[in-house]
Scaffold this motif. Sequence first.
Motif, PDB file in Angstrom:
ATOM      1  N   GLY A   1       4.629   1.292  12.748  1.00 46.83           N
ATOM      2  CA  GLY A   1       3.315   0.903  13.227  1.00 46.83           C
ATOM      3  C   GLY A   1       3.399   0.366  14.639  1.00 46.83           C
ATOM      4  O   GLY A   1       4.320  -0.385  14.969  1.00 46.83           O
TER       5      GLY A   1
ATOM      6  N   SER B   1      -0.270   3.092   7.733  1.00 49.11           N
ATOM      7  CA  SER B   1       0.559   1.919   7.427  1.00 49.11           C
ATOM      8  C   SER B   1       1.114   1.889   6.015  1.00 49.11           C
ATOM      9  O   SER B   1       1.936   1.039   5.702  1.00 49.11           O
ATOM     10  CB  SER B   1      -0.233   0.626   7.666  1.00 49.11           C
ATOM     11  OG  SER B   1      -1.257   0.471   6.701  1.00 49.11           O
TER      12      SER B   1
ATOM     13  N   GLY C   1       2.573  -1.356   3.892  1.00 42.76           N
ATOM     14  CA  GLY C   1       2.127  -2.375   4.819  1.00 42.76           C
ATOM     15  C   GLY C   1       1.452  -3.498   4.057  1.00 42.76           C
ATOM     16  O   GLY C   1       1.053  -3.346   2.904  1.00 42.76           O
TER      17      GLY C   1
END
Length: 331
Positions: free
Chosen positions: A16, A285, A292
Amino acid sequence: PEDPMQGIALGNGEIGVLAWCENSRIIFAINKSDLWDDAAFGRFQNWAPDQEETSTTLRHGGRLILDFQLPIFNTFYLSDFQARLSLADATMYLSVNGPFGSVFIKALVLEGQDVFLCEVTNNLIDAAPLEATLERFGSRTFPHWYGQINGDASLGLKGTNATCDKNGMYITHPLTSGTFAIGTTIHQKGNHRPQYQRDHAYAASAKIKETENNHFTLLTSVTSPLATDPIAAVRKNLKQTTDLDKLISEHKKAWKQFWLRSLMESGDDYLDNLWHLAMYYAKASQGGKYPGRFINGLWNWSHDAQPWNFYFHWNQQQLYWPLNAAGHHDL
């Protein structure tokens, strides 16, 4: 986006990148899903003071900072500015124009590659050499920032080491799960080569002089902490990007296939836009080795800081509730 809270989020699920501007600089905070620092103790006690900031956490990768040496992003000197995130191909397009000249930036995290690509074309008036800096000042997770903190300001800093060679600049950092590396190389047409130098243990930099077309490409990669030789792994990742046109074409194709799996048309443009943005964040993500987080995803910008550091929050479920219905169960 002058504040990282308004930053543009890029990603391929595993890496990311968050982009924002500060006066003469554009900053890219770069993170990876598997940079785990594991706790040395056994049973976990959420509020135990002696475990504060020593429990398992996901660490920050590093920052790539491109400094144009002139305040081109300062709103005081802007004639025109646009920064757009294309959801169709997960690419940022940024253009700035003012009394100091113009700059165009295209940036994306290549799908299927652990590589962040940033292409820059600049036409600046009387500009000094641009400077690209790769840095890592990790420290402090502050998981209970609202209730208690650990007073040790050195947490997360120990062992960071910056190096460089004729082809790039690199930073390694040890975790309990192994040592990872982040590295950047810069490509210019012709025989132009930037000069890389080690600034100190936490940063290395490169001077980028103007060329005939003033176009250059920055490539940055982050390795898994399980790599036997992390710098060699970074170099290998970067060498695999020789045919950028092909990789970008494959990247666009992968994102097109993602979007073709489902569609939201409710008759309300605002709701439809929110849906597409939520699906983009999930793809960018949640597609790596580890998910994430429900807060910040893979776009942490304040070094290692991770408010609400843990996965057991019910908030985490909210990331997943819509994904089956949306046709993206793999996320």
